[in-house]
Scaffold this motif. Structure first.
Motif, mmCIF file in Angstrom:
data_model
loop_
_atom_site.group_PDB
_atom_site.id
_atom_site.type_symbol
_atom_site.label_atom_id
_atom_site.label_comp_id
_atom_site.label_asym_id
_atom_site.label_seq_id
_atom_site.Cartn_x
_atom_site.Cartn_y
_atom_site.Cartn_z
ATOM 1 N N ALA A 86 0.839 -1.202 0.000
ATOM 2 C CA ALA A 86 0.000 0.000 0.000
ATOM 3 C C ALA A 86 0.876 1.255 0.000
ATOM 4 N N VAL A 87 1.891 1.247 0.829
ATOM 5 C CA VAL A 87 2.811 2.386 0.916
ATOM 6 C C VAL A 87 3.428 2.688 -0.445
ATOM 7 N N SER A 88 3.793 1.644 -1.157
ATOM 8 C CA SER A 88 4.485 1.866 -2.426
ATOM 9 C C SER A 88 3.568 2.459 -3.480
ATOM 10 N N LEU A 89 2.256 2.390 -3.250
ATOM 11 C CA LEU A 89 1.330 2.906 -4.252
ATOM 12 C C LEU A 89 0.765 4.282 -3.907
ATOM 13 N N VAL A 90 1.313 4.919 -2.901
ATOM 14 C CA VAL A 90 0.772 6.215 -2.475
ATOM 15 C C VAL A 90 1.167 7.320 -3.454
ATOM 16 N N CYS A 91 2.430 7.403 -3.751
ATOM 17 C CA CYS A 91 2.886 8.418 -4.709
ATOM 18 C C CYS A 91 4.295 8.032 -5.157
ATOM 19 N N SER A 109 7.299 9.409 -4.854
ATOM 20 C CA SER A 109 8.440 9.454 -3.933
ATOM 21 C C SER A 109 8.359 8.335 -2.901
ATOM 22 N N TRP A 110 7.158 7.997 -2.464
ATOM 23 C CA TRP A 110 7.020 6.896 -1.518
ATOM 24 C C TRP A 110 7.382 5.574 -2.199
ATOM 25 N N TYR A 111 6.966 5.433 -3.437
ATOM 26 C CA TYR A 111 7.289 4.230 -4.199
ATOM 27 C C TYR A 111 8.803 4.025 -4.231
ATOM 28 N N GLU A 112 9.488 5.083 -4.572
ATOM 29 C CA GLU A 112 10.943 5.012 -4.669
ATOM 30 C C GLU A 112 11.586 4.670 -3.333
ATOM 31 N N MET A 113 11.158 5.396 -2.317
ATOM 32 C CA MET A 113 11.736 5.184 -0.983
ATOM 33 C C MET A 113 11.471 3.776 -0.498
ATOM 34 N N GLU A 114 10.245 3.347 -0.697
ATOM 35 C CA GLU A 114 9.846 2.040 -0.161
ATOM 36 C C GLU A 114 10.634 0.925 -0.816
ATOM 37 N N ARG A 116 13.362 -4.252 -8.895
ATOM 38 C CA ARG A 116 12.568 -3.295 -8.127
ATOM 39 C C ARG A 116 13.030 -3.162 -6.683
ATOM 40 N N PHE A 117 13.431 -4.265 -6.086
ATOM 41 C CA PHE A 117 13.839 -4.220 -4.673
ATOM 42 C C PHE A 117 15.296 -4.612 -4.560
ATOM 43 N N PRO A 118 16.184 -3.655 -4.586
ATOM 44 C CA PRO A 118 17.603 -3.996 -4.671
ATOM 45 C C PRO A 118 18.236 -4.450 -3.360
ATOM 46 N N GLU A 119 17.563 -4.199 -2.213
ATOM 47 C CA GLU A 119 18.276 -4.445 -0.955
ATOM 48 C C GLU A 119 17.555 -5.422 -0.044
ATOM 49 N N VAL A 120 17.139 -6.508 -0.642
ATOM 50 C CA VAL A 120 16.362 -7.482 0.123
ATOM 51 C C VAL A 120 17.285 -8.385 0.926
ATOM 52 N N LYS A 121 16.837 -8.712 2.161
ATOM 53 C CA LYS A 121 17.663 -9.589 2.988
ATOM 54 C C LYS A 121 17.003 -10.937 3.244
ATOM 55 N N SER A 122 15.689 -10.990 2.987
ATOM 56 C CA SER A 122 14.969 -12.208 3.337
ATOM 57 C C SER A 122 13.916 -12.518 2.290
ATOM 58 N N CYS A 167 3.249 7.328 -26.068
ATOM 59 C CA CYS A 167 1.972 6.942 -25.480
ATOM 60 C C CYS A 167 2.105 5.992 -24.310
ATOM 61 N N LEU A 168 3.088 5.184 -24.344
ATOM 62 C CA LEU A 168 3.166 4.130 -23.339
ATOM 63 C C LEU A 168 4.546 4.142 -22.724
ATOM 64 N N PRO A 169 4.786 5.109 -21.897
ATOM 65 C CA PRO A 169 6.136 5.257 -21.340
ATOM 66 C C PRO A 169 6.535 4.044 -20.514
ATOM 67 N N ASN A 170 7.747 3.708 -20.625
ATOM 68 C CA ASN A 170 8.320 2.642 -19.835
ATOM 69 C C ASN A 170 8.295 3.037 -18.365
ATOM 70 N N ILE A 171 7.949 2.077 -17.519
ATOM 71 C CA ILE A 171 7.834 2.409 -16.093
ATOM 72 C C ILE A 171 9.135 2.954 -15.533
ATOM 73 N N ASN A 172 10.222 2.378 -15.959
ATOM 74 C CA ASN A 172 11.507 2.846 -15.446
ATOM 75 C C ASN A 172 11.767 4.285 -15.811
ATOM 76 N N GLU A 173 11.391 4.635 -17.031
ATOM 77 C CA GLU A 173 11.589 6.017 -17.444
ATOM 78 C C GLU A 173 10.730 6.939 -16.609
ATOM 79 N N LEU A 174 9.521 6.505 -16.378
ATOM 80 C CA LEU A 174 8.615 7.323 -15.572
ATOM 81 C C LEU A 174 9.192 7.599 -14.204
ATOM 82 N N LEU A 175 9.797 6.578 -13.645
ATOM 83 C CA LEU A 175 10.314 6.734 -12.297
ATOM 84 C C LEU A 175 11.391 7.790 -12.237
ATOM 85 N N LYS A 176 12.081 7.973 -13.365
ATOM 86 C CA LYS A 176 13.164 8.951 -13.338
ATOM 87 C C LYS A 176 12.648 10.373 -13.477
#
Lengths: 590, 347
Positions: free
Chosen positions: A25-30, A32-37, A60-66, B250-259
């Motif tokens: 849920a946190v990752s879908l808020v906005c 910046s939260w997505y990135e941080m989470e 997507r999750f580069p620092e997973v430990k478990s 039209c269909l931006p790549n998610i990774n690009e969007l994140l940047k």
């Protein structure tokens, strides 16, 4: 948060949020939260190893430990999933070895784990700490030797109900003398002997050992040795609990148990000799978990034990027919379950297995009374797994009224399609009462004679239901339709031997994308419907599992034997080399 | 500890002076203030001993939050309190509205007051737990800047996105519709126009192509035409993967969007491109406007009710269900199986 809220502070807030659901849920808020989470996510749970591609996860999750992964569907436990179906962990290990060199924990359930995988795990993660394998297979003690030898900081090694090829009991000796970090060791499922001296030395040099579960080959006489080396144990599983009755053995065992002041959980107890049971009475008052489900041929000793376990929260028992409440003339005999209801007011979970379910002795009745008593006497009861021979609507209604706080209710009446034994009606009303009263019910497993009505009740009231298991029930597609359209929280649905066909499934196709998986076997779903689903629903994998030879010439209208549908973002079955279009056909002979 | 410059003989305590970002200055008992590591540090550096040399607090501390923080410090700096008392105080202390709590967390962090940061962070975490993303946004007044694609199952593999397939299908339908409309209109206007306003041109217009260079258009249109043949098929992957233009606009790549730093509109980027279109590109402005509106509408609908779209999609290829309740169950013969139900003697 209209003003600036520094990232580190927000990350600190996230560090207190651990549940999967909340993190998602946190990752879908906005943005910046997505990135941080994603950067601070440390634990990943993948409920279906074919739902996700590990590369995407790592990206997507580069620092997973478990990591926790599950493979085969639950019904694999009943041998309904053929050999070679899948659940291979090796391809995952290869990817995570590359992507997460600092990984510390791996937990696997119902997966095929090879020695190769274990070796790779042991060599790839320099800080590896926890390995838990539940209901896994495909590996031998050689793989375990690799883990023991190479994981310098291993803390947890647990094998729960795994099928392990026992090549040598000496794998334990592969733990180097320098390894002193062990906190939990569970080898209960190993079938052959382990070297006792190696075990003894290992226990002696592991001051942090809290959980030790032995396999049945460790003799009772040796238990006191181990307990004396590890009086700090919190969870202990014995081996075979029988030996020649000798007073010195009994005395040392009693003393050893009384020395364990922190002991909260006991298990093991294969083949119990009742004379030795009182040896652990001194720990009963502290016990919160007691697993006697492997103990056969129990005697009224159970009543004595249970009456002393006032703090018991979790009890697993295998009841001899004698211990089920039976009606003798006009009164109900006092039994272990009644004692439980009287003594264990903190009980939260109860699992009752019959010792020999197929005994058709007319004098022996496994009745519903015990469960009713426990539901009356134990106010905190939340989770039930109960096997019995007879059940009635009124008993179920009573249980539902007594315990509206139930979260897990699994009832197995041994005879399929058994009706209410008093009225001979279906058990719709009884199970209906359960779902209606128990508003927090998350898991339900039903049995007995059931019509479409029970499904209507479930669809109407089972709003929090997460997992439903059904067999030999229902009359028409309407039943399945009620469940798929009504149960808002449903994630896992497993069905066998029910008259459900194409209509309900196709009409509720989009529901399937909101669920983890659907299993249907020996039902009436046609091959054509499977293909249609596979083509129209790109977010699902539709797997047809069929034993018959001529799968290619299977007619559209022919019902399939087994069907496993699950949502996925990994596209076609990843790692498989038997993919044919959208519907995956698996021959059992392959 | 430095002595204050101005000694108040009637008070035995020492005081220090703090200044918040808005300029206001206040006096605080020293023993309370030094509970904050930052303030303590400043005092040791010689600051805060008089009104003329107050300690400047970080910008994130305003007078209200300062007051709260000082209340916290005043309570906790007393050594004799029991854990129970402290816990009880904390529980009451954090009962405040969300905004205030966020401000307080931020302020406590800037003053390096770790116990209060932990307390407030935990409280914020509890406010987040159990909520849906929308509810979280409401609680904290956070604008929703994720596009629909990003919201879709963030682990999704973009080339397998059903929305892309859906989009392709709807494009095909839309093209068809527009083509019909053009045909009708052209019957009344000019016959030759039919040739110029080909489906491909319209589509390239929709996709935001600059219509000036017709040669370029035709080249791209040819490619687009080839891909159109593939689009309706179930494997829509190739048309997305290979068409960079489609992907880019039209269909931006998610990774690009994140940047991307700026928040994006909650739409596919269709509308950005319309500014490029020249009056002199040969398309009737009235029709152009209509197309603008239709496509805009189309994009908005696509974004808002896509689950219904999926249902629609399903209905394209199969019969609907009215007969459900009258069908008898597809009885299957009873099969022998080794277990009796759904529960195992798992222990």
């Amino acid at each position: 948060m209209a003003y600036s809220f520094p990232e580190e502070v927000l990350e600190h807030v996230f560090s207190f949020i651990s549940s999967e659901k909340d993190r998602n849920a946190v990752s879908l808020v906005c943005k910046s939260w997505y990135e941080m989470e994603r950067w601070c996510r440390r634990r990943i749970f993948v409920g279906n190893c074919y739902a996700v591609n590990p590369k995407i996860m790592i990206r997507r999750f580069p620092e997973v430990k478990s990591i926790e992964l599950k493979g085969k569907p639950h019904f694999a436990d009943f041998n309904l999933v053929p050999e070679g179906w899948g659940g291979y962990v090796y391809p995952w290990i290869v990817e995570i070895a590359r992507g997460y060199p600092c990984l510390e924990e791996i937990r696997l359930k119902r997966m095929v784990v090879t020695d190769e995988s274990l070796e790779l795990i042991s060599k790839s993660f320099k800080n590896f700490k926890v390995l838990v394998l539940s209901s896994c297979e495909g590996f031998s003690t050689d793989g375990l030797a690799a883990i023991a030898a190479n994981c310098r900081n291993l803390r947890v090694l647990e094998l729960r109900e795994c099928e392990v090829e026992d090549l040598s009991g000496h794998w334990l000796s592969h733990f180097p003398d320098s390894c002193t970090s062990l906190e939990s060791l569970n080898i209960a499922c190993l079938l052959s002997e382990v070297s006792f001296s190696a075990l003894e030395r290992l226990v002696a040099r592991s001051p942090n050992l809290k959980t030790l579960r032995l396999n049945r080959n460790v003799p009772l006489e040796k238990l006191s040795t181990l307990l004396q080396l590890a009086p700090q144990l919190v969870e202990f599983g014995t081996g075979v609990y029988s030996a020649e009755i000798r007073s010195d053995v009994y005395a040392s065992l009693t003393e050893a148990f009384s020395g364990c002041k922190n002991l909260k959980g006991l298990s093991g107890f294969w083949e119990v000799i009742p004379a030795y049971l009182p040896a652990f009475y001194s720990v009963c008052s502290r016990l919160t978990t007691l697993n006697l489900s492997y103990a056969t041929a129990q005697s009224p000793e159970l009543t004595k034990i249970v009456s002393q376990c006032h703090n018991l929260q979790r009890l697993l028992v295998c009841l001899d027919a004698y211990l089920y409440p039976i009606q003798v003339l006009d009164y109900i005999e006092d039994t272990g379950l009644n004692a439980l209801a009287l003594s264990c007011k903190d009980l939260q979970e109860l699992r009752v297995f019959p010792s020999d379910p197929f005994v058709a002795d007319a004098n022996v009745l496994l009745t519903e009374q015990g469960l009713v008593s426990v539901s009356e006497g134990c106010p905190k009861l939340q989770s039930v797994l109960y096997f019995c021979r007879q059940m009635s609507n009124s008993a179920l209604i009573t249980i539902a009224n007594n315990r509206p706080n139930l979260t897990c209710f699994r009832l197995c009446i041994l005879e399929p399609r058994a009706p209410d034994y008093v009225t001979f009606e279906p058990l719709d009303a009884g199970f209906g009462a359960i779902v209606e009263n128990c508003k927090q019910l998350r898991r339900l497993s039903m049995s007995g004679l059931l019509t479409d009505r029970v499904f209507e009740h479930i669809g109407t009231h089972g709003k929090k239901l997460d997992m439903l298991s059904v067999a030999f029930a229902g009359e028409s597609d309407l039943g399945l339709h009620h469940v798929l359209s009504g149960c808002d929280s449903l994630r896992k649905l497993e069905i066998r031997d029910c008259p459900f066909g194409d209509k309900a499934l196709l009409a509720n196709a989009s529901k399937l994308e909101t669920m983890r998986s659907l299993w249907m076997s020996s039902c009436g779903v046609s091959f054509g419907a499977c293909k249609l689903l596979g083509e129209k629903m790109p977010g699902l994998n539709v797997e047809v599992i069929d034993e018959r030879e001529n799968l290619d010439s299977l007619h559209e209208s022919c019902p399939v034997e087994k069907l496993y549908i699950y949502r996925t973002v990994a596209g076609q079955r990843w790692g498989s080399n038997k993919v044919l279009k959208k519907a995956l056909l698996v021959k059992e002979s392959d | 500890m430095s002595e204050p410059d101005v000694i108040k003989p009637e008070m035995m305590r020492s005081y220090i002076w703090l200044q918040t970002a808005d300029g206001s200055i206040q006096q605080v008992e020293q023993e309370v203030a030094i509970f904050c590591p930052l303030i303590c540090h400043e005092i040791h550096a010689g600051m805060g001993s008089s009104k003329t040399y107050p300690i400047s607090l970080p910008a994130r501390v305003n007078p209200v939050t300062l007051s709260l923080i000082l209340d916290y410090c005043r309570f906790h700096q007393v050594p004799g309190r029991s854990n129970k008392e402290r816990k009880s105080f904390d529980e009451k202390f954090i009962r405040m509205d969300t905004n205030r709590l966020c401000e307080l967390t931020s302020a406590a962090d800037s003053l390096q007051l770790k116990p209060l940061v932990d307390l407030t962070s935990r409280a914020l975490a509890r406010m987040i737990e159990g909520k849906t993303p929308e509810e979280i946004r409401e609680t904290f007044h956070i604008p929703d800047d994720l596009t629909e694609e990003e919201k879709l199952e963030p682990l999704k593999n973009i080339t397998d996105d059903p929305r892309i397939r859906l989009l392709n299908r709807l494009y095909a339908r839309k093209r068809k519709e527009l083509k019909e409309k053009e045909k009708l209109k052209n019957v009344e206007v000019e016959a030759e126009h039919v040739d110029d306003r080909s489906v491909d041109e319209l589509l390239s217009f929709i996709n935001g192509e600059n219509g000036v260079k017709t040669v370029k258009n035709k080249k791209k249109n040819r490619r687009r035409k080839d891909q159109q043949k593939n689009a309706p098929e179930s494997n829509g992957i190739s048309s997305v993967g290979h068409d960079d233009r489609v992907k880019g606009h039209c269909l931006p790549n998610i990774n690009e969007l994140l940047k991307l730093q700026d928040s994006e509109d909650d739409r596919f980027g269709l509308e950005d491109e319309f500014d490029d279109c020249d009056i002199g590109d040969g398309i009737d402005p009235e029709i152009k406007e209509q197309i603008d509106r239709e496509v805009e509408d189309f994009a908005r609908r696509l974004n808002s009710d896509w689950p219904e779209r999926v249902q629609e999609l399903l209905s394209l290829g199969q019969e609907r269900r009215p007969s459900l309740y009258t069908v008898n169950g597809n009885g299957c013969s009873a099969r022998r199986s080794s277990s009796t139900g759904v529960e195992k003697h798992e222990k």
